[in-house]
Design a protein around this motif. Sequence first.
Motif, PDB file in Angstrom:
ATOM      1  N   ARG A   1     -18.119 -44.800   0.682  1.00 12.28           N
ATOM      2  CA  ARG A   1     -17.217 -43.669   0.449  1.00 12.28           C
ATOM      3  C   ARG A   1     -16.361 -43.359   1.678  1.00 12.28           C
ATOM      4  O   ARG A   1     -15.183 -43.021   1.549  1.00 12.28           O
ATOM      5  N   LEU A   2     -16.931 -43.497   2.867  1.00 17.97           N
ATOM      6  CA  LEU A   2     -16.126 -43.308   4.082  1.00 17.97           C
ATOM      7  C   LEU A   2     -15.062 -44.399   4.200  1.00 17.97           C
ATOM      8  O   LEU A   2     -13.907 -44.125   4.557  1.00 17.97           O
ATOM      9  N   CYS A   3     -15.449 -45.625   3.902  1.00 18.74           N
ATOM     10  CA  CYS A   3     -14.482 -46.723   3.949  1.00 18.74           C
ATOM     11  C   CYS A   3     -13.383 -46.508   2.911  1.00 18.74           C
ATOM     12  O   CYS A   3     -12.205 -46.774   3.177  1.00 18.74           O
ATOM     13  N   ALA A   4     -13.760 -46.008   1.741  1.00 20.39           N
ATOM     14  CA  ALA A   4     -12.776 -45.715   0.693  1.00 20.39           C
ATOM     15  C   ALA A   4     -11.799 -44.639   1.137  1.00 20.39           C
ATOM     16  O   ALA A   4     -10.597 -44.714   0.841  1.00 20.39           O
ATOM     17  N   ALA A   5     -12.292 -43.628   1.842  1.00 19.46           N
ATOM     18  CA  ALA A   5     -11.406 -42.573   2.342  1.00 19.46           C
ATOM     19  C   ALA A   5     -10.369 -43.147   3.294  1.00 19.46           C
ATOM     20  O   ALA A   5      -9.194 -42.762   3.269  1.00 19.46           O
ATOM     21  N   ALA A   6     -10.793 -44.091   4.138  1.00 22.68           N
ATOM     22  CA  ALA A   6      -9.861 -44.715   5.076  1.00 22.68           C
ATOM     23  C   ALA A   6      -8.851 -45.591   4.344  1.00 22.68           C
ATOM     24  O   ALA A   6      -7.644 -45.555   4.640  1.00 22.68           O
ATOM     25  N   LEU A   7      -9.318 -46.369   3.369  1.00 19.79           N
ATOM     26  CA  LEU A   7      -8.401 -47.226   2.621  1.00 19.79           C
ATOM     27  C   LEU A   7      -7.415 -46.398   1.812  1.00 19.79           C
ATOM     28  O   LEU A   7      -6.218 -46.720   1.746  1.00 19.79           O
TER      29      LEU A   7
ATOM     30  N   LEU B   1     -16.249 -35.097  -2.475  1.00 24.46           N
ATOM     31  CA  LEU B   1     -14.861 -35.544  -2.533  1.00 24.46           C
ATOM     32  C   LEU B   1     -13.985 -34.688  -1.622  1.00 24.46           C
ATOM     33  O   LEU B   1     -13.062 -35.206  -0.974  1.00 24.46           O
ATOM     34  N   GLU B   2     -14.276 -33.412  -1.538  1.00 23.16           N
ATOM     35  CA  GLU B   2     -13.497 -32.517  -0.674  1.00 23.16           C
ATOM     36  C   GLU B   2     -13.640 -32.917   0.789  1.00 23.16           C
ATOM     37  O   GLU B   2     -12.660 -32.943   1.534  1.00 23.16           O
ATOM     38  N   VAL B   3     -14.861 -33.257   1.206  1.00 21.77           N
ATOM     39  CA  VAL B   3     -15.071 -33.694   2.592  1.00 21.77           C
ATOM     40  C   VAL B   3     -14.343 -35.006   2.845  1.00 21.77           C
ATOM     41  O   VAL B   3     -13.715 -35.198   3.898  1.00 21.77           O
ATOM     42  N   LEU B   4     -14.384 -35.917   1.880  1.00 24.35           N
ATOM     43  CA  LEU B   4     -13.685 -37.195   2.044  1.00 24.35           C
ATOM     44  C   LEU B   4     -12.176 -36.993   2.146  1.00 24.35           C
ATOM     45  O   LEU B   4     -11.491 -37.708   2.894  1.00 24.35           O
ATOM     46  N   GLN B   5     -11.629 -36.039   1.422  1.00 21.48           N
ATOM     47  CA  GLN B   5     -10.205 -35.716   1.536  1.00 21.48           C
ATOM     48  C   GLN B   5      -9.877 -35.192   2.928  1.00 21.48           C
ATOM     49  O   GLN B   5      -8.818 -35.499   3.487  1.00 21.48           O
ATOM     50  N   GLN B   6     -10.775 -34.406   3.495  1.00 23.90           N
ATOM     51  CA  GLN B   6     -10.586 -33.925   4.863  1.00 23.90           C
ATOM     52  C   GLN B   6     -10.624 -35.080   5.864  1.00 23.90           C
ATOM     53  O   GLN B   6      -9.821 -35.142   6.797  1.00 23.90           O
ATOM     54  N   VAL B   7     -11.553 -36.001   5.651  1.00 27.27           N
ATOM     55  CA  VAL B   7     -11.639 -37.186   6.511  1.00 27.27           C
ATOM     56  C   VAL B   7     -10.336 -37.981   6.434  1.00 27.27           C
ATOM     57  O   VAL B   7      -9.789 -38.429   7.454  1.00 27.27           O
ATOM     58  N   SER B   8      -9.814 -38.147   5.223  1.00 27.74           N
ATOM     59  CA  SER B   8      -8.560 -38.884   5.023  1.00 27.74           C
ATOM     60  C   SER B   8      -7.408 -38.205   5.744  1.00 27.74           C
ATOM     61  O   SER B   8      -6.575 -38.871   6.385  1.00 27.74           O
ATOM     62  N   ALA B   9      -7.345 -36.876   5.669  1.00 29.70           N
ATOM     63  CA  ALA B   9      -6.265 -36.138   6.336  1.00 29.70           C
ATOM     64  C   ALA B   9      -6.354 -36.301   7.853  1.00 29.70           C
ATOM     65  O   ALA B   9      -5.332 -36.424   8.545  1.00 29.70           O
ATOM     66  N   ARG B  10      -7.569 -36.316   8.392  1.00 32.05           N
ATOM     67  CA  ARG B  10      -7.739 -36.501   9.841  1.00 32.05           C
ATOM     68  C   ARG B  10      -7.298 -37.897  10.268  1.00 32.05           C
ATOM     69  O   ARG B  10      -6.658 -38.075  11.308  1.00 32.05           O
ATOM     70  N   LEU B  11      -7.649 -38.898   9.441  1.00 29.03           N
ATOM     71  CA  LEU B  11      -7.231 -40.258   9.763  1.00 29.03           C
ATOM     72  C   LEU B  11      -5.719 -40.389   9.707  1.00 29.03           C
ATOM     73  O   LEU B  11      -5.117 -41.051  10.557  1.00 29.03           O
ATOM     74  N   GLU B  12      -5.072 -39.760   8.725  1.00 22.56           N
ATOM     75  CA  GLU B  12      -3.615 -39.814   8.621  1.00 22.56           C
ATOM     76  C   GLU B  12      -2.968 -39.280   9.894  1.00 22.56           C
ATOM     77  O   GLU B  12      -2.000 -39.865  10.408  1.00 22.56           O
ATOM     78  N   ARG B  13      -3.493 -38.197  10.436  1.00 19.40           N
ATOM     79  CA  ARG B  13      -2.956 -37.661  11.701  1.00 19.40           C
ATOM     80  C   ARG B  13      -3.130 -38.663  12.835  1.00 19.40           C
ATOM     81  O   ARG B  13      -2.224 -38.848  13.652  1.00 19.40           O
TER      82      ARG B  13
ATOM     83  N   ARG C   1      -9.910 -44.750  -6.248  1.00 21.13           N
ATOM     84  CA  ARG C   1      -9.179 -44.261  -7.419  1.00 21.13           C
ATOM     85  C   ARG C   1      -9.128 -42.726  -7.444  1.00 21.13           C
ATOM     86  O   ARG C   1      -8.124 -42.137  -7.850  1.00 21.13           O
ATOM     87  N   GLN C   2     -10.196 -42.088  -6.982  1.00 17.35           N
ATOM     88  CA  GLN C   2     -10.226 -40.631  -6.942  1.00 17.35           C
ATOM     89  C   GLN C   2      -9.332 -40.075  -5.840  1.00 17.35           C
ATOM     90  O   GLN C   2      -8.653 -39.060  -6.027  1.00 17.35           O
TER      91      GLN C   2
END
Length: 479
Positions: free
Chosen positions: A380-386, A4-16, A428-429
């Motif tokens: 899980r990667l797709c979920a991080a993006a969504l 989950l921590e790695v997915l949060q990092q992926v999400s932060a990179r996509l937001e940028r 949801r997470q």
Amino acid sequence: MLSLEVLQQVSARLERDLRRGLGRHSHHRAAVQMLPTFVTATPDGTEKGDFLALDLGGTNFRVLRVRVLEEEQRMVKMDSQICAIPQDMMEGPGEKLFDHIAACLGEFLKSQNLQGKILPLGFTFSFPCHQKEIDKVSHTHSNDPVSVFCLTFCLCVCGEQSILIRWTKGFQCSGVEGHDVVQLLREAIQRQGDYDVGSIAMVNDTVGTMMSCGYRDQSCEIGMIIGTGTNACYMEEMKNVKRVDCTQGRMCINTEWGGFGDNGSLADIQTEFDVQVDKTSINPGVHTFEKMISGMYLGEIVRLILVKMTKDGLLFKGQASEALLSPGGFETKYISHIEEELSGLENGNKILSNLGLAWEPVDVRVVRMVCDTVSSRSARLCAAALATLVNRMRVARGLERLKTTVGVDGSVYRKHPNFSAELQATVRQLAPKCDVSYLLSEDGSGKGAAMVTAVALRLARESRLLDDSDGEDSDDEEQ
């Protein structure tokens, strides 16, 4: 296997990357292109009309007739026709491809006895395109919501200057990249010579999915595709779309998130198998994210893992078959079949036998574990993006809690037995302050193209009525 921590990092990179893609001066070099669609409203249920729709996004091409009935609050797909696109046509001259499209449309019109009618046409073209007239028109209609509605009508319905940025999903037709796709279609229809169409709305498949689902659920403000390729669109606050000079309302943004990671931002989670898939693709270095999660590539990732495990003596007693060693030999649909809860192991037995492999029961279970690992990472990667999109929408609107619906389409989401559940649980997470519902699209790519046209016509009608109420009464309001 991503925590989950790695997915949060992926999400932060996509937001940028999302912010970079929306920027006036930074979007030219952004990996995630964030293309303005000039769709500024979703359906409200009052749309009506009779439309044609074309859907090009894979190896099959569809023609549909769509009737939107306001009084019944539903859409009816009157009929459709599917035309195959041969491999040589996907890689040949663009003129040949568009002539094929025009011929299929002509056959459909003849079968429907519509040759004498000129109907508006929604064209779902599931490849990244750029609206060349953005700067010119947006300066003219700054900050006026009625003008923005008119802009929606002019650009979406007339379909002017939809420039293909690049082909994806196995297409490599010459003479199309950098050219106006709507104009190429019109020219092909003219060469066909025995029919004509009205205005043309150029629609990305994600936008079509959002608009189609939006007619059934008016809280739908996101469209997502997880099939041969992957992409998403969402309704962004206009004040954040710096590349367009308007600060009021919202606009649908086609993210083209398949390009996420093209700047190297996902290099730390790419595996040797991802790197190999990219190197052997027809577009190396492009669409990094898509190659890690979409249906065109998942089977090949699994195949490469199985080949390595076999060479290491961990599977099939170290004996690979010719089929397993052949690129594309392990199809993505095998993953879904093998992961079926009740029949998965039996399906695995048949698939491995058909691949010419001498398997033992433990081999089938290991293959199933590999399939599960690869598809789980995809979900899980797709979920991080969504989650990145819904979190962004909530913050931009200043909401304590966001409630929204995602219109979804694509064979991976629809057909894989576990994909949708894992994606939803991960969202949801990662987005705990968002209540996200999911609505499967019903022919979203085709019907959605008709809905974009219908919404644009409704907005134009509303703006005309508003103009009439401000001026003299008009006797030809229905004209």
